[in-house]
Design a protein around this motif. Structure first.
Motif, short mmCIF file in Angstrom:
data_model
loop_
_atom_site.label_atom_id
_atom_site.label_comp_id
_atom_site.label_asym_id
_atom_site.label_seq_id
_atom_site.Cartn_x
_atom_site.Cartn_y
_atom_site.Cartn_z
N THR A 177 0.84 -1.19 0.00
CA THR A 177 0.00 0.00 0.00
C THR A 177 0.88 1.25 0.00
N LEU A 184 -7.39 -2.98 -2.88
CA LEU A 184 -8.24 -2.26 -1.93
C LEU A 184 -9.70 -2.68 -2.06
N ASP A 230 -3.94 5.35 3.76
CA ASP A 230 -4.55 4.03 3.60
C ASP A 230 -3.82 3.00 4.44
#
Length: 219
Positions: free
Chosen positions: A60, A132, A65
């Motif tokens: 990521t 995601l 996030d």
């Protein structure tokens, strides 16, 4: 309708949490062999989930996030108390129904279980938007899943009076925080990213549906 509402509707209406097996489970209408098969195969998920989630975390790029995903991972590992690691709660459940978790660790998975877990690893290590979306799908199907499993387990306590379902009830209590964390993921902007995000959610939920159907007795 917003993109967030679209993806929530996809998840909430997907047969991953509305299929023949899990619906029968919710009513306590599964056989002993199906119940044992569920307990064994779901342990594979419980045991491997932190490693799978860490795959997404290390891939990521967005720091915000990553923070939200870290919150979920830390929760899975028990927060500040390693004794509350979620796998240990599940081991308590297994022992309460006279199953030995140490003997199950190396047990071969059903093909549908393996496909689901391998799919998570594949999607979490792939395109960021797909990854995601897969995580969003998994976290947001969780409350409907627990709301099917817990009533069924309470019915089955008649056969297994010593059953410890803390693992399941505990997860139901904390799951809203996990949903909130995925709602805060911000790395999705373009139409392509949104399409890939939606595709990631759909593909992982398709595999989960097959996981549940794979637990049924074969006729």
């Amino acid at each position: 309708m917003s993109f967030y509402e679209d993806i929530k509707n996809l998840v909430k209406n997907h047969p991953a949490t509305n299929n023949d097996f899990i619906n029968r489970f919710s009513q306590g209408k599964i056989t002993d062999s199906e119940f044992k098969r569920f307990s064994i195969e779901f342990y594979h998920f419980t045991r491997e989930w932190p490693q799978i989630l860490s795959t997404l975390l290390v891939n990521t790029p967005n720091e915000d996030d990553a923070r939200e995903l870290t919150t979920i991972l830390v929760s899975e590992l028990g927060g500040e108390d390693p004794a509350k690691r979620h796998e240990l709660l599940y081991r308590r459940y297994l022992r309460s129904i006279n199953m030995n978790p140490e003997e199950l660790v190396k047990r071969e998975k059903l093909p549908t279980t393996k496909a689901w877990l391998d799919g998570m690893r594949e999607f979490f290590a792939s395109d960021y938007a797909v990854a995601l979306g897969s995580e969003f799908g998994l976290e947001n199907m969780a409350i409907p899943m627990w709301d099917k499993l817990i009533p069924g387990l309470k019915i089955m306590k008649e056969k297994y009076p010593n059953m410890d379902i803390t693992y399941f009830t505990f997860h139901r209590e904390i799951e809203s925080a996990h949903e909130d964390a995925t709602a805060n993921i911000v790395g999705i902007h373009t139409d392509k990213e949104k399409n890939d995000f939606m595709e990631g959610a759909r593909r992982i939920l398709d595999l989960e549906e097959q996981f549940w159907l794979g637990l049924a007795d074969k006729k």
